[in-house]
Write a protein that holds these residues in place. Structure first.
Motif, PDB file in Angstrom:
ATOM      1  N   VAL A 195       0.821  -1.205   0.000  1.00 26.48           N
ATOM      2  CA  VAL A 195       0.000   0.000   0.000  1.00 26.48           C
ATOM      3  C   VAL A 195       0.860   1.262   0.000  1.00 26.48           C
ATOM      4  O   VAL A 195       0.430   2.324  -0.436  1.00 26.48           O
ATOM      5  CB  VAL A 195      -0.950  -0.028   1.221  1.00 26.48           C
ATOM      6  CG1 VAL A 195      -0.175   0.125   2.518  1.00 26.48           C
ATOM      7  CG2 VAL A 195      -2.012   1.066   1.112  1.00 26.48           C
ATOM      8  N   ARG A 196       2.099   1.143   0.456  1.00 28.77           N
ATOM      9  CA  ARG A 196       2.979   2.312   0.471  1.00 28.77           C
ATOM     10  C   ARG A 196       3.401   2.721  -0.930  1.00 28.77           C
ATOM     11  O   ARG A 196       3.822   3.855  -1.147  1.00 28.77           O
ATOM     12  CB  ARG A 196       4.215   2.022   1.325  1.00 28.77           C
ATOM     13  CG  ARG A 196       3.911   1.854   2.806  1.00 28.77           C
ATOM     14  CD  ARG A 196       5.114   1.393   3.579  1.00 28.77           C
ATOM     15  NE  ARG A 196       5.517   0.040   3.202  1.00 28.77           N
ATOM     16  CZ  ARG A 196       6.513  -0.628   3.771  1.00 28.77           C
ATOM     17  NH1 ARG A 196       7.217  -0.054   4.742  1.00 28.77           N
ATOM     18  NH2 ARG A 196       6.806  -1.847   3.387  1.00 28.77           N
ATOM     19  N   ASP A 197       3.284   1.798  -1.870  1.00 34.54           N
ATOM     20  CA  ASP A 197       3.640   2.097  -3.253  1.00 34.54           C
ATOM     21  C   ASP A 197       2.421   2.351  -4.126  1.00 34.54           C
ATOM     22  O   ASP A 197       2.540   2.388  -5.355  1.00 34.54           O
ATOM     23  CB  ASP A 197       4.448   0.938  -3.843  1.00 34.54           C
ATOM     24  CG  ASP A 197       5.709   0.650  -3.043  1.00 34.54           C
ATOM     25  OD1 ASP A 197       6.264   1.612  -2.478  1.00 34.54           O
ATOM     26  OD2 ASP A 197       6.117  -0.525  -2.976  1.00 34.54           O
ATOM     27  N   ALA A 198       1.264   2.508  -3.512  1.00 30.68           N
ATOM     28  CA  ALA A 198       0.035   2.652  -4.299  1.00 30.68           C
ATOM     29  C   ALA A 198       0.008   3.985  -5.044  1.00 30.68           C
ATOM     30  O   ALA A 198      -0.409   4.051  -6.195  1.00 30.68           O
ATOM     31  CB  ALA A 198      -1.188   2.517  -3.396  1.00 30.68           C
ATOM     32  N   ARG A 199       0.447   5.071  -4.404  1.00 26.43           N
ATOM     33  CA  ARG A 199       0.399   6.372  -5.065  1.00 26.43           C
ATOM     34  C   ARG A 199       1.612   6.537  -5.966  1.00 26.43           C
ATOM     35  O   ARG A 199       2.757   6.550  -5.507  1.00 26.43           O
ATOM     36  CB  ARG A 199       0.365   7.495  -4.027  1.00 26.43           C
ATOM     37  CG  ARG A 199      -0.009   8.841  -4.635  1.00 26.43           C
ATOM     38  CD  ARG A 199       0.013   9.950  -3.594  1.00 26.43           C
ATOM     39  NE  ARG A 199       1.370  10.342  -3.238  1.00 26.43           N
ATOM     40  CZ  ARG A 199       1.684  11.270  -2.351  1.00 26.43           C
ATOM     41  NH1 ARG A 199       0.730  11.892  -1.705  1.00 26.43           N
ATOM     42  NH2 ARG A 199       2.938  11.557  -2.083  1.00 26.43           N
ATOM     43  N   ARG A 200       1.337   6.689  -7.280  1.00 29.76           N
ATOM     44  CA  ARG A 200       2.431   6.874  -8.219  1.00 29.76           C
ATOM     45  C   ARG A 200       3.007   8.276  -8.114  1.00 29.76           C
ATOM     46  O   ARG A 200       4.217   8.444  -8.017  1.00 29.76           O
ATOM     47  CB  ARG A 200       1.937   6.606  -9.639  1.00 29.76           C
ATOM     48  CG  ARG A 200       1.625   5.145  -9.922  1.00 29.76           C
ATOM     49  CD  ARG A 200       1.355   4.930 -11.401  1.00 29.76           C
ATOM     50  NE  ARG A 200       1.168   3.518 -11.706  1.00 29.76           N
ATOM     51  CZ  ARG A 200       0.964   3.045 -12.934  1.00 29.76           C
ATOM     52  NH1 ARG A 200       0.931   3.892 -13.960  1.00 29.76           N
ATOM     53  NH2 ARG A 200       0.800   1.766 -13.135  1.00 29.76           N
ATOM     54  N   TYR A 201       2.160   9.264  -8.172  1.00 32.19           N
ATOM     55  CA  TYR A 201       2.620  10.643  -7.997  1.00 32.19           C
ATOM     56  C   TYR A 201       1.408  11.502  -7.671  1.00 32.19           C
ATOM     57  O   TYR A 201       0.254  11.092  -7.800  1.00 32.19           O
ATOM     58  CB  TYR A 201       3.333  11.166  -9.247  1.00 32.19           C
ATOM     59  CG  TYR A 201       2.444  11.405 -10.440  1.00 32.19           C
ATOM     60  CD1 TYR A 201       1.792  12.624 -10.631  1.00 32.19           C
ATOM     61  CD2 TYR A 201       2.261  10.417 -11.392  1.00 32.19           C
ATOM     62  CE1 TYR A 201       0.977  12.825 -11.728  1.00 32.19           C
ATOM     63  CE2 TYR A 201       1.457  10.615 -12.492  1.00 32.19           C
ATOM     64  CZ  TYR A 201       0.810  11.836 -12.654  1.00 32.19           C
ATOM     65  OH  TYR A 201       0.002  12.049 -13.737  1.00 32.19           O
ATOM     66  N   LEU A 202       1.672  12.714  -7.214  1.00 35.50           N
ATOM     67  CA  LEU A 202       0.633  13.674  -6.865  1.00 35.50           C
ATOM     68  C   LEU A 202       1.087  15.058  -7.270  1.00 35.50           C
ATOM     69  O   LEU A 202       2.267  15.399  -7.119  1.00 35.50           O
ATOM     70  CB  LEU A 202       0.335  13.620  -5.365  1.00 35.50           C
ATOM     71  CG  LEU A 202      -0.764  14.540  -4.833  1.00 35.50           C
ATOM     72  CD1 LEU A 202      -1.558  13.842  -3.732  1.00 35.50           C
ATOM     73  CD2 LEU A 202      -0.189  15.847  -4.287  1.00 35.50           C
ATOM     74  N   THR A 203       0.161  15.822  -7.797  1.00 36.94           N
ATOM     75  CA  THR A 203       0.437  17.209  -8.146  1.00 36.94           C
ATOM     76  C   THR A 203      -0.721  18.073  -7.696  1.00 36.94           C
ATOM     77  O   THR A 203      -1.856  17.583  -7.562  1.00 36.94           O
ATOM     78  CB  THR A 203       0.652  17.364  -9.670  1.00 36.94           C
ATOM     79  OG1 THR A 203       1.009  18.710  -9.959  1.00 36.94           O
ATOM     80  CG2 THR A 203      -0.598  16.992 -10.429  1.00 36.94           C
ATOM     81  N   MET A 204      -0.447  19.350  -7.427  1.00 35.19           N
ATOM     82  CA  MET A 204      -1.466  20.273  -6.954  1.00 35.19           C
ATOM     83  C   MET A 204      -1.961  21.128  -8.113  1.00 35.19           C
ATOM     84  O   MET A 204      -1.173  21.758  -8.824  1.00 35.19           O
ATOM     85  CB  MET A 204      -0.921  21.166  -5.843  1.00 35.19           C
ATOM     86  CG  MET A 204      -0.549  20.395  -4.584  1.00 35.19           C
ATOM     87  SD  MET A 204      -1.934  19.532  -3.814  1.00 35.19           S
ATOM     88  CE  MET A 204      -2.941  20.941  -3.338  1.00 35.19           C
ATOM     89  N   LEU A 205      -3.279  21.126  -8.324  1.00 35.95           N
ATOM     90  CA  LEU A 205      -3.897  21.952  -9.346  1.00 35.95           C
ATOM     91  C   LEU A 205      -4.148  23.349  -8.799  1.00 35.95           C
ATOM     92  O   LEU A 205      -3.962  23.632  -7.608  1.00 35.95           O
ATOM     93  CB  LEU A 205      -5.202  21.310  -9.820  1.00 35.95           C
ATOM     94  CG  LEU A 205      -5.082  19.880 -10.367  1.00 35.95           C
ATOM     95  CD1 LEU A 205      -6.456  19.333 -10.703  1.00 35.95           C
ATOM     96  CD2 LEU A 205      -4.175  19.848 -11.577  1.00 35.95           C
TER      97      LEU A 205
END
Length: 1083
Positions: free
Chosen positions: A200-210
């Motif tokens: 689950v720690r690798d679930a998020r590939r990336y995140l960016t703020m709109l």
């Protein structure tokens, strides 16, 4: 204000406690107290709203000290000293709104501090028992993260969370190719998640703020672009500024590639937020282009199937259309007004990308033509349109969804809600809807967070036909989406901001997923025969006929004329009746005619398997409709078991109120015979089925076992000693019902245990113990061993596959195996298995392999035993030999070491078999040298394994295509009452002899080009036979064709005299005039 409670001994309720107030005095102020903890010396420490730590003495409850600890609310505290095995320096840990975590010793002196790397206010802290790690929950990042207490460095990436932090979560889009989804929320966080990440720690590939809130997302068909719609209610946007300052995503590798060395936020082309449509690179999150054509915030966005058109709908009811040029650049072409000012909530494209359907909050459905940019005024022009997606809440295919939610059990059709202005309003309980990519299932989410699954199309669904998956969200289930190949269903909650990933395990009679494709197979190798297992083809046909009858009956009963003037509601044919002048007196007595059943042709082999066996005298026991048949091949005679009472209710009953209800009568869909051949058991597929045990020699009923199962008896199996009987139901849980006889004669048969089974599709079951238990149950992707438990229960154990040599796959057939030693059952190696096992089973799989189960493990396997699924398997009782049959049309015999002895191809037999695939196998004869097999096309044959020759015993019409077929044509030869003809949807015409009790001539489906034959009629001369074609909804090429055949004695095949086609509608009846000069056809 603070309270201190003192509890009495052995009591934990507040009514047994004494309370006292904490005295603040001059050292502090009365304010909000948010957290507290006790030190080893019984001193209480309280975290306040202004960032101070208030220390209260243990006995006096007075404020003794005030320490400035943080800049803002102290949300959480943890005292790890009471969990430590030995004395540690860290006694207290605090977390506050300023994002700092501080470690304190027993004197409340700071040991160290660290921040949470820009993840916002800290809402919770927890220290490990050895005080080496601290688990920190942050608000702005909505994540859990682990830090080292020595230097404050994170031990790994976030353990959970990392998505939306505030506001509502609306945006959801599945990747068209990969197993990932994108989400976006009101705080502007756009995250891409891997739904099959092993950790689950690798679930998020990336995140960016709109730049602002985002409430709609869509992937391009190639998965390279993400379209995001910015904007949202302004009242909520004003409270989200703190969440948009989060910096926890700066450590992502994908984000670093986008930002480079720039430390500020992303730069956008326009400062406007509401109504902005942005195209973002899906791999990195980089901005590609943005549009500001809309004046209100956008709520829905969708790409066309070819990726050349982009459509976005806003809260003002306008639909903005963007087209792509040859360079892939999008530009706004038109703005269509398809709604009367109501917010658009769903948009769908047709497969060709020309038309769209739009649903809004005003509960209207509008169609638009993108080529001309106008709305479609006549919806009937799109009644046969194929939709690439279906997410609109309204439409003909989803009428039944509204009927389900309208029931009180469904939560009600409408519900009350409060809008952003605080006003009460009535909203539709149905919030979101999504059809699967295979167009077989539709998922529905409502205002109460309930997720349901229904068959698609859901035109007449009821509460019983909607599977209530569960409630995983608090409040509204805002959006849902199917991933590629429908492997997962993703749902998001609007208020709780949770993302739930549901693994889709289909279990439906008409679902294409019911057949598990093996590792070496492709989708083209799919065989619909597995879908028809357990009598599902017949059940579907009966249900279809029942619905049609109910529809026509209700339409007539509820017509305006029937309601307003019932006494004049006389059918047309009754109004023209005129009684004869010489009317004789009616005789009310019963007719003095006795009719007995002499012969029944046909055996159910098209949608059930393994339902034929030899009895103790060499007779053959099988199922034929609602009859159990005992056939003696030596005398060519039959005796019957009537599974239902003679003179039972009709197929459809009409109650006194005029309502139609389905009768409990149904065909036999499961049959089992004891090993000694003395007893047989049959089960029907009614809604509340019955299991009957009868004499396998005479067909006489011995006992009717207590009812428990629902939706038909899917499988039946006797134990080796014949004293135990297992029945498995066709309900969603595949319930078990286990019976036993103490005397051995089954007059005293009683139920000893019941229980729920597995949700996976069950294909086979058999007792595999030396005398009885355990019961082996094979399903799509799992195996269970069932044993009796105390108090009428059952004990279930999962079978263990060897993933390297024997991967999980559908288990289609099973037989109790011959006991083998460990070295034989496991090949050359011993593998450490003990020889003291109580069960042996040989199973056939959907990939054509054979698995030999020793105990609950796979001991040996034969890969590629057949080229396709293994449909049937049998074993000898006196010798050590097995027989298998597969979709490849080959019957093979095996020795105890699973080595091939003989191989017989049914297509090369001297007898004519329409579909040379065996569905049932059974050894018989004094030396067990005869092998009985029944094909999918209805031929029952007996194979002499010593010589390889086969004899045709009986034949009948059977299912030839995926859907259940019927045999409707019947006519007696006018010149010979011994001869009659039948025709059916399998495309064959058979000529029968009543005296010989067999088929004397057959016209194969190739004679009529594979078309269905619904009617036939003899000419007065008894030589010519007219056959009317048509009626197959899947093949209408030859509908309305009339074929004239010449039937002469002594000929092997009929002769085609002529073919006439004067209509494109199916022919349903044919009649000749008395002299044979002309005939008439009815369509």
């Amino acid at each position: 204000m603070s309270f201190f409670f003192t509890f009495l001994a052995n009591h934990a309720a507040t009514r047994h406690a004494s309370a006292s107030f904490g005295r603040i005095g001059r050292l502090g102020t009365i304010q909000s107290y948010l957290s507290c903890a006790y030190l080893p010396n019984a001193t209480c420490v309280v975290g306040t709203a202004d960032g101070h730590l208030y220390v209260f003495e243990g006995s006096s409850r007075e404020l003794a000290k005030s320490i400035k600890a943080h800049d803002g609310f102290i949300y959480s505290m943890d005292a790890p000293w009471h969990r430590a095995e030995q004395v540690r320096a860290i006694v207290l840990v605090t977390g506050a709104r300023d994002g700092d975590v501080k470690l304190w010793n027993g004197a409340l002196e700071i040991i160290s501090k660290f921040d949470n790397r820009g993840a916002g206010p800290i809402r919770s802290v927890f220290t490990s028992a050895d005080s080496s790690r601290i688990l920190v929950g942050s608000q702005a990042a909505a994540q859990l993260r682990e830090f080292r207490t020595s230097d404050g460095v994170p031990t790994s990436v976030a353990l959970a969370g990392g998505g939306a932090a505030a506001g509502e979560l609306w945006g959801l889009a599945p990747h068209p190719v990969e197993k990932c989804v994108a989400t976006a929320s009101d705080d502007g966080a756009l995250a891409v998640w891997n739904i099959e990440a092993p950790d689950v720690r690798d679930a998020r590939r990336y995140l960016t703020m709109l730049a602002g809130a985002c409430r709609a997302l869509a992937y391009s068909p190639d998965g390279k672009l993400i379209a995001s719609c910015l904007g949202g209610p302004r009242q909520e946007a004003m409270t989200l500024d703190w969440a948009r300052k989060r910096r926890d995503f700066l450590d992502d590798e994908a984000t670093k590639k986008v930002r480079g060395d720039v430390d500020t936020s992303f730069k956008f082309a326009s400062a406007k937020v509401d109504g902005t449509l942005q195209l973002i690179r899906s791999g990195t999150g980089a901005l590609v282009h943005e549009f500001t054509d809309a004046h209100e915030w956008l709520r829905e966005v969708r790409f066309s199937p070819d990726g050349q058109t982009l459509v976005a709908g806003g809260t003002d009811g306008r639909v903005h259309v963007y087209l792509s040029d040859e360079h892939g650049q999008f530009s706004c072409t038109t703005s269509m007004v398809l709604s009367n000012g109501a917010a658009i909530c769903a948009i769908d494209f047709t497969v060709d990308g020309r038309h769209i359907q739009v649903a809004d909050e005003a509960r209207t459905l509008v169609y638009g033509d993108l080529r001309v940019g106008v709305s479609v005024t006549d919806p009937s022009t799109l009644q046969n349109a194929r939709w690439a997606t279906f997410s609109c809440l309204f439409g003909w295919a989803t009428v039944g969804v509204h009927a389900v939610l309208a029931n009180p059990e469904g939560g009600g059709y409408e519900t009350s809600s409060i809008d952003v202005h605080g006003d009460n309003k009535t909203v539709l309980s149905l919030v979101c809807l999504a059809r699967s990519n295979s167009a077989k299932v539709v998922a529905v989410g409502d205002h109460h967070g309930v997720l349901r699954l229904l068959q698609y199309p859901a035109t007449s669904a009821t509460e019983s036909s909607a599977e209530r998956v569960g409630v995983a969200h608090v409040g509204t289930l805002r959006r849902l989406a199917w991933t590629d190949h429908d492997s997962h269903l993703v749902t998001v909650g609007g208020l709780d901001r949770n993302i739930c990933i549901w693994r889709f395990v289909p279990d439906s009679a008409d679902s294409i997923y019911n057949y598990t494709i093996g590792a070496n197979q492709t989708a083209q190798d799919y065989d619909d025969a597995i879908d028809a297992d357990g009598g599902r083809a017949m059940a579907t046909a009966i249900e279809r006929a029942f619905k049609a009858t109910v529809y026509h009956f209700d339409a007539k009963r509820k017509s305006p004329r029937a309601r307003d003037d019932k006494q004049h509601n006389i059918t047309a044919w009754m109004s023209v009746l005129t009684p004869p002048s010489n009317l004789e007196d009616e005789n009310p007595a019963l007719p003095q005619i006795l009719v007995t059943l002499d012969c029944a042709h046909g055996q159910r082999s098209d949608d059930i398997r393994g339902c034929a066996a030899y009895n103790s005298q060499g007779g053959i026991v099988y199922a034929c409709g609602g009859l159990g048949v005992v056939y003696d091949a030596r005398t060519h005679s039959q005796c019957f078991h009537f599974h239902h009472h003679k003179g039972g209710a009709p197929d459809f009953d009409i109650s006194e109120k005029g309502d139609i209800k389905k009768s409990a009568l149904a065909d036999i869909c499961s049959l089992a015979i004891t090993v000694d051949g003395h007893f047989a058991a049959s089960g029907d597929q009614g809604k509340f089925p019955r299991v009957r045990v009868w004499d396998a020699l005479t067909g006489n009923t011995i006992s009717v076992l207590p009812r428990h199962l629902r939706c038909g008896v899917l499988l039946l199996s006797f134990s080796k000693n014949g004293r135990h009987l297992a029945a498995i139901g066709g309900d969603k849980d595949h319930s078990y019902s286990l019976y036993v006889t103490r005397s051995g004669g089954w007059e005293d048969g009683t139920r000893v245990a019941v229980g729920s089974g597995m949700r996976s599709r069950v294909h086979c079951a058999a007792f595999v113990g030396y005398t009885s238990y355990p019961l082996f149950v094979g399903a799509c992707d799992t195996v269970e061993f069932i044993r009796l438990a105390a108090a009428g229960g059952i004990r279930r154990q999962r079978g263990e596959f060897n993933e390297q040599r024997c991967p999980k796959m559908a288990i289609l057939c099973v037989v109790r195996g011959h006991p083998v030693s460990t070295d034989i059952g496991c090949g050359v190696e011993n593998n450490g298995l003990d020889t003291n096992f109580d069960s042996f089973a040989l199973t056939g799989t959907g990939a054509g392999s054979l698995y030999l189960w020793i105990g609950k493990e796979v001991g040996e396997h034969v890969p590629n035993a057949h080229n396709g699924p293994v449909y049937a398997i049998a074993k000898t009782q006196k010798r050590i030999m097995y027989a298998t049959a597969g979709r490849d049309g080959v019957v093979k015999t095996w020795n105890n070491r699973l080595q091939t002895l003989q191989s017989f191809e049914l297509a090369n037999m001297k007898i004519s078999i329409l579909i040379p695939i065996a569905a049932s196998l059974c050894f018989g004869g004094q030396h067990e040298t005869r092998l009985l097999f029944i094909t999918r096309s209805g031929e029952m044959c007996e194979l002499a394994t010593s010589f390889g020759c086969a004899v045709l015993l009986t034949e009948a019409h059977a299912r030839r295509k995926k859907q259940a077929t019927e045999a409707q044509g019947l006519d007696v030869n006018p010149e010979s009452s011994d001869v009659y003809a039948t025709s059916g949807d399998d495309g064959s015409v058979r000529i029968w002899s009543c005296l010989l009790k067999r088929c004397v001539m057959r016209a194969s489906p190739d004679t009529f080009g594979g078309a269905a034959a619904r009617c036939c009629s003899w000419a007065p001369n008894g030589v010519q036979l007219a056959v009317g074609l048509g009626g197959d909804p899947m093949d209408k090429a030859r509908d309305g064709t009339l074929v004239m055949l010449r039937i002469q004695a002594g000929c092997v095949l009929p002769e085609i005299l002529a073919e006439i086609r004067k209509s494109k509608a199916p022919l349903v009846d044919i009649k000749w005039c008395h002299d044979g000069d002309f005939f008439s056809c009815c369509i």
